[in-house]
Write a protein that holds these residues in place. Structure first.
Motif, short mmCIF file in Angstrom:
data_model
loop_
_atom_site.label_atom_id
_atom_site.label_comp_id
_atom_site.label_asym_id
_atom_site.label_seq_id
_atom_site.Cartn_x
_atom_site.Cartn_y
_atom_site.Cartn_z
N SER A 164 0.83 -1.21 0.00
CA SER A 164 0.00 0.00 0.00
C SER A 164 0.86 1.26 0.00
O SER A 164 0.56 2.22 -0.71
N GLN A 165 1.96 1.26 0.78
CA GLN A 165 2.86 2.41 0.79
C GLN A 165 3.56 2.58 -0.55
O GLN A 165 3.72 3.70 -1.06
N TYR A 216 3.15 5.85 -3.19
CA TYR A 216 4.30 6.63 -3.62
C TYR A 216 4.36 6.71 -5.15
O TYR A 216 4.65 7.76 -5.72
N PHE A 217 4.07 5.57 -5.82
CA PHE A 217 4.11 5.53 -7.28
C PHE A 217 2.70 5.41 -7.88
O PHE A 217 2.53 4.81 -8.93
N GLU A 218 1.70 5.97 -7.22
CA GLU A 218 0.31 5.75 -7.61
C GLU A 218 0.05 6.15 -9.05
O GLU A 218 -0.55 5.40 -9.83
N HIS A 219 0.49 7.34 -9.44
CA HIS A 219 0.20 7.83 -10.78
C HIS A 219 0.86 6.95 -11.85
O HIS A 219 0.21 6.57 -12.84
N LEU A 220 2.12 6.63 -11.65
CA LEU A 220 2.84 5.80 -12.63
C LEU A 220 2.21 4.42 -12.73
O LEU A 220 1.99 3.90 -13.84
N ILE A 274 -5.29 -1.41 -0.61
CA ILE A 274 -3.95 -1.15 -1.15
C ILE A 274 -3.98 -0.07 -2.22
O ILE A 274 -3.17 0.86 -2.20
N ALA A 275 -4.91 -0.18 -3.17
CA ALA A 275 -4.84 0.68 -4.36
C ALA A 275 -6.17 1.30 -4.74
O ALA A 275 -6.34 1.70 -5.90
#
Length: 371
Positions: A36-37, A41-45, A325-326
């Motif tokens: 999840s962390q 951190y890289f959510e957009h990518l 998580i996402a």
């Protein structure tokens, strides 16, 4: 005495199993937290890459069909992209403008519908008094009024966010399109390079299970969602449902959420319409449920089959974990990922059993020849 000895022999094994379970759950929880962390951190990518990969998965299916009828891969990709572009253009000229117009107007009218629901609540209170029932909806009324203020704030934030995010959204869309094309062209080589580091007994089961659970699953979900939207649009038009096109498309799009999406979409649409007209909301609920039952009992078994093979409880756990998580993206892809893992393990076991059976059969043949 013999019972005590057997109990003592079982005790270390039971203790080992308890230790594995006791240590396993904290490790799983830690891994979920790390994932999840990492996603945040890289959510957009990750979101852009995932959407591009799903589009490439879906478009690869018609490409494979054209390859079977003696098309080379590059011309097949060009043909599929041109057909897809033509279909999107037709939808963009016909359906999308009307849907956007209805959705914009719907967002503006939701607060008015919520205010109108106060009158329905008063009518229920009067009906209860006539029947000798003491119905008090003051708490519900206060919650509805609070929802009005919240909704108005959300509308303002959405307008500002749309103006600010238009350029970013255009760049993301262009990136997804370019990535999808490149994945169609070079995705096989990239995948072979990734799985080349895995043991031979995992490569083929993982590749087959991934294709089965992602490509087939999302193609089936899109077809089922298209069926729901296509049938509900004229149905809502016949029932004179306000913003029927937007509601039908929303229910169809909800089908992308595995197994529970359509039900959630129907429930939300029903509640919204009930705010304006309770009787119309009941009619919409009945019509949508009938269409859903046709989809679930006639179309879904033929399209989806049993290729996921997950227990319903496991599916709900996957949806909750994916959402944790996402978010929405995690909910959409959690079930195919779980199905891929399960399918890979099952195929590995099957290959091991087949290999063991062949070895045993070969050993028996040698014994017979020696005799």
């Amino acid at each position: 005495m013999s019972y005590r000895r057997s109990l003592m022999r079982r005790f270390p094994t039971n203790l080992q199993n308890l230790a594995i379970i006791g240590l396993g759950f904290p490790v799983i929880g830690l891994n979920v937290w790390v994932l999840s962390q990492f996603f945040r951190y890289f959510e957009h990518l990750i979101t852009v890459l995932t959407i591009a990969a799903l589009i490439a998965f879906l478009l690869n299916y018609p490409v494979k069909i054209l390859e079977r009828i003696h098309f080379r891969r590059l011309p097949a990709i060009v043909v599929v992209l041109l057909i897809t572009l033509a279909l999107l253009t037709i939808l963009g000229v016909t359906v999308v403008p009307n849907a956007l117009e209805q959705t914009t107007e719907l967002v503006k009218q939701v607060p008015e519908w919520i205010r109108a629901s106060n009158e329905n609540i008063n009518a229920w209170e009067e009906w209860g008094k006539g029947k000798g029932l003491l119905l008090d909806f003051n708490v519900l009324r206060s919650q509805i009024n609070a929802k009005i203020d919240t909704q108005l704030q959300i509308i303002g934030a959405e307008v500002v966010g749309l103006a600010v995010g238009t350029l970013s959204g255009a760049i993301d869309t262009l990136s997804i399109i370019v990535l999808s094309i490149y994945m169609l062209l070079y995705g096989d080589k990239l995948w072979l390079g990734i799985v080349s580091i895995l043991p031979d007994r995992i490569k083929l089961p993982l590749s087959d299970s991934l294709r089965l659970n992602f490509q087939n699953f999302f193609i089936s979900q899109l077809l089922l969602g298209t069926f729901m939207a296509s049938v509900l649009t004229p149905t809502f038009f016949f029932l004179r449902v306000p913003f029927g096109l937007s509601f039908a498309i929303f229910i169809g799009a909800s089908e992308l959420i595995p197994f529970i999406g359509a039900s959630l979409g129907i429930g939300l649409v029903t509640v919204l319409i009930m705010l304006k007209n309770f009787g119309l909301g009941i009619s919409v609920l009945i019509a949508a449920v009938v269409v859903q039952q046709i989809k679930d009992n006639l179309l879904a078994p033929k399209l989806m089959g049993e290729f996921i093979g997950l227990n319903p409880i496991a599916i709900l756990i996957c949806l909750l974990a994916g959402g944790q998580i996402a978010g929405l993206l995690g909910i959409i892809v959690s079930v195919p990922i779980a199905g891929t893992i399960k399918g890979t393990i099952d195929k590995m076991r099957q290959l091991s059993l087949n290999s063991f059976s062949q070895t045993e059969y070969a050993g028996e043949s040698v014994d017979i020849e020696q005799d």
